[in-house]
Design a protein around this motif. Structure first.
Motif, PDB file in Angstrom:
ATOM      1  N   THR A  24       0.840  -1.201   0.000  1.00 43.85           N
ATOM      2  CA  THR A  24       0.000   0.000   0.000  1.00 43.85           C
ATOM      3  C   THR A  24       0.875   1.251   0.000  1.00 43.85           C
ATOM      4  O   THR A  24       2.081   1.207   0.292  1.00 43.85           O
ATOM      5  CB  THR A  24      -0.905   0.040   1.246  1.00 43.85           C
ATOM      6  OG1 THR A  24      -0.071   0.191   2.403  1.00 43.85           O
ATOM      7  CG2 THR A  24      -1.762  -1.201   1.351  1.00 43.85           C
ATOM      8  N   LEU A  25       0.225   2.357  -0.267  1.00 46.59           N
ATOM      9  CA  LEU A  25       0.932   3.645  -0.205  1.00 46.59           C
ATOM     10  C   LEU A  25       1.455   3.863   1.212  1.00 46.59           C
ATOM     11  O   LEU A  25       2.562   4.368   1.403  1.00 46.59           O
ATOM     12  CB  LEU A  25      -0.048   4.760  -0.610  1.00 46.59           C
ATOM     13  CG  LEU A  25       0.507   6.175  -0.621  1.00 46.59           C
ATOM     14  CD1 LEU A  25       1.703   6.321  -1.559  1.00 46.59           C
ATOM     15  CD2 LEU A  25      -0.593   7.168  -1.008  1.00 46.59           C
ATOM     16  N   LEU A  26       0.677   3.435   2.223  1.00 49.37           N
ATOM     17  CA  LEU A  26       1.144   3.543   3.613  1.00 49.37           C
ATOM     18  C   LEU A  26       2.432   2.741   3.814  1.00 49.37           C
ATOM     19  O   LEU A  26       3.405   3.246   4.399  1.00 49.37           O
ATOM     20  CB  LEU A  26       0.051   3.031   4.567  1.00 49.37           C
ATOM     21  CG  LEU A  26       0.448   2.855   6.031  1.00 49.37           C
ATOM     22  CD1 LEU A  26       0.901   4.162   6.654  1.00 49.37           C
ATOM     23  CD2 LEU A  26      -0.720   2.258   6.820  1.00 49.37           C
ATOM     24  N   LEU A  29       5.306   4.706   2.027  1.00 48.91           N
ATOM     25  CA  LEU A  29       5.662   5.988   2.643  1.00 48.91           C
ATOM     26  C   LEU A  29       6.319   5.762   4.001  1.00 48.91           C
ATOM     27  O   LEU A  29       7.364   6.338   4.304  1.00 48.91           O
ATOM     28  CB  LEU A  29       4.412   6.872   2.816  1.00 48.91           C
ATOM     29  CG  LEU A  29       3.741   7.361   1.528  1.00 48.91           C
ATOM     30  CD1 LEU A  29       2.476   8.158   1.865  1.00 48.91           C
ATOM     31  CD2 LEU A  29       4.678   8.216   0.689  1.00 48.91           C
ATOM     32  N   HIS A  30       5.704   4.918   4.814  1.00 43.88           N
ATOM     33  CA  HIS A  30       6.206   4.723   6.175  1.00 43.88           C
ATOM     34  C   HIS A  30       7.455   3.852   6.206  1.00 43.88           C
ATOM     35  O   HIS A  30       8.478   4.226   6.784  1.00 43.88           O
ATOM     36  CB  HIS A  30       5.109   4.095   7.042  1.00 43.88           C
ATOM     37  CG  HIS A  30       5.485   3.949   8.478  1.00 43.88           C
ATOM     38  ND1 HIS A  30       6.234   2.880   8.941  1.00 43.88           N
ATOM     39  CD2 HIS A  30       5.265   4.731   9.554  1.00 43.88           C
ATOM     40  CE1 HIS A  30       6.446   3.022  10.237  1.00 43.88           C
ATOM     41  NE2 HIS A  30       5.858   4.137  10.637  1.00 43.88           N
ATOM     42  N   ASP A  31       7.393   2.693   5.560  1.00 44.94           N
ATOM     43  CA  ASP A  31       8.481   1.713   5.699  1.00 44.94           C
ATOM     44  C   ASP A  31       9.637   1.982   4.734  1.00 44.94           C
ATOM     45  O   ASP A  31      10.793   1.929   5.129  1.00 44.94           O
ATOM     46  CB  ASP A  31       7.966   0.291   5.429  1.00 44.94           C
ATOM     47  CG  ASP A  31       6.908  -0.139   6.437  1.00 44.94           C
ATOM     48  OD1 ASP A  31       6.754   0.539   7.472  1.00 44.94           O
ATOM     49  OD2 ASP A  31       6.232  -1.149   6.176  1.00 44.94           O
ATOM     50  N   PRO A  58      -8.112  14.265   1.034  1.00 52.29           N
ATOM     51  CA  PRO A  58      -7.631  13.361   2.084  1.00 52.29           C
ATOM     52  C   PRO A  58      -7.999  11.915   1.734  1.00 52.29           C
ATOM     53  O   PRO A  58      -9.149  11.634   1.408  1.00 52.29           O
ATOM     54  CB  PRO A  58      -8.399  13.818   3.338  1.00 52.29           C
ATOM     55  CG  PRO A  58      -9.088  15.095   2.979  1.00 52.29           C
ATOM     56  CD  PRO A  58      -9.213  15.132   1.486  1.00 52.29           C
ATOM     57  N   VAL A  59      -7.001  11.032   1.787  1.00 51.45           N
ATOM     58  CA  VAL A  59      -7.259   9.607   1.547  1.00 51.45           C
ATOM     59  C   VAL A  59      -6.519   8.804   2.611  1.00 51.45           C
ATOM     60  O   VAL A  59      -5.519   9.258   3.164  1.00 51.45           O
ATOM     61  CB  VAL A  59      -6.769   9.132   0.147  1.00 51.45           C
ATOM     62  CG1 VAL A  59      -7.496   9.830  -0.977  1.00 51.45           C
ATOM     63  CG2 VAL A  59      -5.263   9.291  -0.010  1.00 51.45           C
ATOM     64  N   SER A  60      -7.020   7.608   2.875  1.00 52.87           N
ATOM     65  CA  SER A  60      -6.320   6.688   3.772  1.00 52.87           C
ATOM     66  C   SER A  60      -5.247   5.985   2.951  1.00 52.87           C
ATOM     67  O   SER A  60      -5.557   5.243   2.011  1.00 52.87           O
ATOM     68  CB  SER A  60      -7.295   5.658   4.343  1.00 52.87           C
ATOM     69  OG  SER A  60      -8.233   6.308   5.171  1.00 52.87           O
ATOM     70  N   ALA A  61      -3.990   6.209   3.318  1.00 58.88           N
ATOM     71  CA  ALA A  61      -2.888   5.649   2.520  1.00 58.88           C
ATOM     72  C   ALA A  61      -2.875   4.129   2.562  1.00 58.88           C
ATOM     73  O   ALA A  61      -2.304   3.493   1.679  1.00 58.88           O
ATOM     74  CB  ALA A  61      -1.555   6.218   3.017  1.00 58.88           C
ATOM     75  N   CYS A  62      -3.516   3.535   3.579  1.00 57.72           N
ATOM     76  CA  CYS A  62      -3.561   2.067   3.653  1.00 57.72           C
ATOM     77  C   CYS A  62      -4.599   1.497   2.692  1.00 57.72           C
ATOM     78  O   CYS A  62      -4.655   0.294   2.493  1.00 57.72           O
ATOM     79  CB  CYS A  62      -3.862   1.610   5.076  1.00 57.72           C
ATOM     80  SG  CYS A  62      -5.538   1.986   5.626  1.00 57.72           S
ATOM     81  N   ALA A  66       0.346   1.391  -3.666  1.00 57.63           N
ATOM     82  CA  ALA A  66       1.390   2.350  -4.041  1.00 57.63           C
ATOM     83  C   ALA A  66       1.414   2.576  -5.556  1.00 57.63           C
ATOM     84  O   ALA A  66       1.604   3.704  -6.019  1.00 57.63           O
ATOM     85  CB  ALA A  66       2.746   1.858  -3.542  1.00 57.63           C
ATOM     86  N   VAL A  67       1.188   1.508  -6.308  1.00 57.41           N
ATOM     87  CA  VAL A  67       1.238   1.663  -7.770  1.00 57.41           C
ATOM     88  C   VAL A  67       0.116   2.578  -8.278  1.00 57.41           C
ATOM     89  O   VAL A  67       0.239   3.183  -9.338  1.00 57.41           O
ATOM     90  CB  VAL A  67       1.177   0.291  -8.498  1.00 57.41           C
ATOM     91  CG1 VAL A  67       2.444  -0.505  -8.262  1.00 57.41           C
ATOM     92  CG2 VAL A  67      -0.059  -0.491  -8.097  1.00 57.41           C
ATOM     93  N   GLN A  68      -0.967   2.678  -7.501  1.00 60.36           N
ATOM     94  CA  GLN A  68      -2.072   3.568  -7.915  1.00 60.36           C
ATOM     95  C   GLN A  68      -1.741   5.034  -7.673  1.00 60.36           C
ATOM     96  O   GLN A  68      -2.419   5.901  -8.204  1.00 60.36           O
ATOM     97  CB  GLN A  68      -3.343   3.224  -7.124  1.00 60.36           C
ATOM     98  CG  GLN A  68      -3.920   1.856  -7.408  1.00 60.36           C
ATOM     99  CD  GLN A  68      -5.109   1.574  -6.486  1.00 60.36           C
ATOM    100  OE1 GLN A  68      -4.998   1.624  -5.257  1.00 60.36           O
ATOM    101  NE2 GLN A  68      -6.254   1.282  -7.086  1.00 60.36           N
ATOM    102  N   ALA A  69      -0.737   5.280  -6.849  1.00 59.10           N
ATOM    103  CA  ALA A  69      -0.442   6.663  -6.471  1.00 59.10           C
ATOM    104  C   ALA A  69       0.485   7.351  -7.476  1.00 59.10           C
ATOM    105  O   ALA A  69       0.700   8.566  -7.395  1.00 59.10           O
ATOM    106  CB  ALA A  69       0.195   6.697  -5.077  1.00 59.10           C
ATOM    107  N   GLU A  70       1.030   6.568  -8.410  1.00 58.18           N
ATOM    108  CA  GLU A  70       1.927   7.193  -9.395  1.00 58.18           C
ATOM    109  C   GLU A  70       1.133   8.200 -10.225  1.00 58.18           C
ATOM    110  O   GLU A  70      -0.012   7.962 -10.610  1.00 58.18           O
ATOM    111  CB  GLU A  70       2.557   6.135 -10.313  1.00 58.18           C
ATOM    112  CG  GLU A  70       3.658   6.736 -11.158  1.00 58.18           C
ATOM    113  CD  GLU A  70       4.446   5.672 -11.920  1.00 58.18           C
ATOM    114  OE1 GLU A  70       5.670   5.802 -12.008  1.00 58.18           O
ATOM    115  OE2 GLU A  70       3.823   4.723 -12.419  1.00 58.18           O
ATOM    116  N   GLY A  71       1.761   9.338 -10.480  1.00 59.49           N
ATOM    117  CA  GLY A  71       1.099  10.371 -11.287  1.00 59.49           C
ATOM    118  C   GLY A  71       0.231  11.302 -10.461  1.00 59.49           C
ATOM    119  O   GLY A  71      -0.399  12.205 -11.002  1.00 59.49           O
ATOM    120  N   HIS A  72       0.180  11.064  -9.154  1.00 59.10           N
ATOM    121  CA  HIS A  72      -0.606  11.938  -8.275  1.00 59.10           C
ATOM    122  C   HIS A  72       0.331  12.693  -7.335  1.00 59.10           C
ATOM    123  O   HIS A  72       1.435  12.237  -7.046  1.00 59.10           O
ATOM    124  CB  HIS A  72      -1.610  11.115  -7.455  1.00 59.10           C
ATOM    125  CG  HIS A  72      -2.609  10.403  -8.304  1.00 59.10           C
ATOM    126  ND1 HIS A  72      -3.718  11.024  -8.833  1.00 59.10           N
ATOM    127  CD2 HIS A  72      -2.646   9.119  -8.759  1.00 59.10           C
ATOM    128  CE1 HIS A  72      -4.410  10.159  -9.550  1.00 59.10           C
ATOM    129  NE2 HIS A  72      -3.778   8.993  -9.530  1.00 59.10           N
TER     130      HIS A  72
END
Ligand code: FES
Ligand code: FES
Length: 167
Positions: A24-26, A29-31, A58-62, A66-72
């Protein structure tokens, strides 16, 4: 598991990372990127602890791969309010009202409340409560948080002439 190379734009900087497609994006970002201001809570999209801004929403990063966050454009608490600089006025309202106790929920609360203030500067207490419904806090009982957000809205919105006349 398949790994994909992605470029994540976080707090104005590009980060090129290889990620497993189920991360996930969480997680990233965190790890992987070492951002402690993005926090693990439930990891199931329920508590709002991991809230970040994605293209100003605002979104829940969990709840985002992560692959969906590219381009944002991703913004975390530290991108929204640089800890080296003076505290953001909304953070000061939280401090003054004691709206942050253990502080675990606070990054998510601040990002959600700041978005509300931008989009609905005249929000009522009811609307503040409604907007923060996805951000859980185990310490404060919410009253102080709603008070702090209300204070901030009053700071950012001068009273209308009618209201001033009525005072
Ligand atoms: S950790 Fe993401 S919503 Fe709880
Ligand atoms: S201040 Fe402790 S969880 Fe909200």
């Amino acid at each position: 598991m398949i790994r994909t190379q992605v470029v994540l734009r976080v707090n104005g900087r590009d980060h090129e990372v290889w990620v497993r497609n189920d991360r996930t994006l969480l997680d990233v970002l965190h790890d992987d990127l070492g951002m402690p201001d993005v926090r693990y809570g439930c990891a199931e999209g329920v508590c709002g602890t991991c809230t970040v801004l994605m293209d100003d929403d605002p979104v829940s990063a969990c709840a985002v791969y992560a692959v969906q966050a590219e381009g944002h454009e991703i913004v975390t608490l530290r991108g929204w309010s640089d800890p080296q600089e003076e505290a953001h006025p909304l953070q000061k309202c939280f401090l003054e009202r004691g709206a942050s106790q253990c502080g675990f929920c606070t990054p998510g609360m601040l990002l959600t409340a700041a978005t509300l203030a931008e989009r609905n500067p005249d929000a009522s207490r009811e609307e503040i409560r409604h907007e923060l419904v996805g951000n859980l806090c185990r310490c404060t009982g919410y009253q102080a948080i709603v008070d702090a957000v209300e204070d901030y809205l009053h700071l950012s919105t001068p009273p209308s002439p009618e209201k001033e006349d009525a005072q």
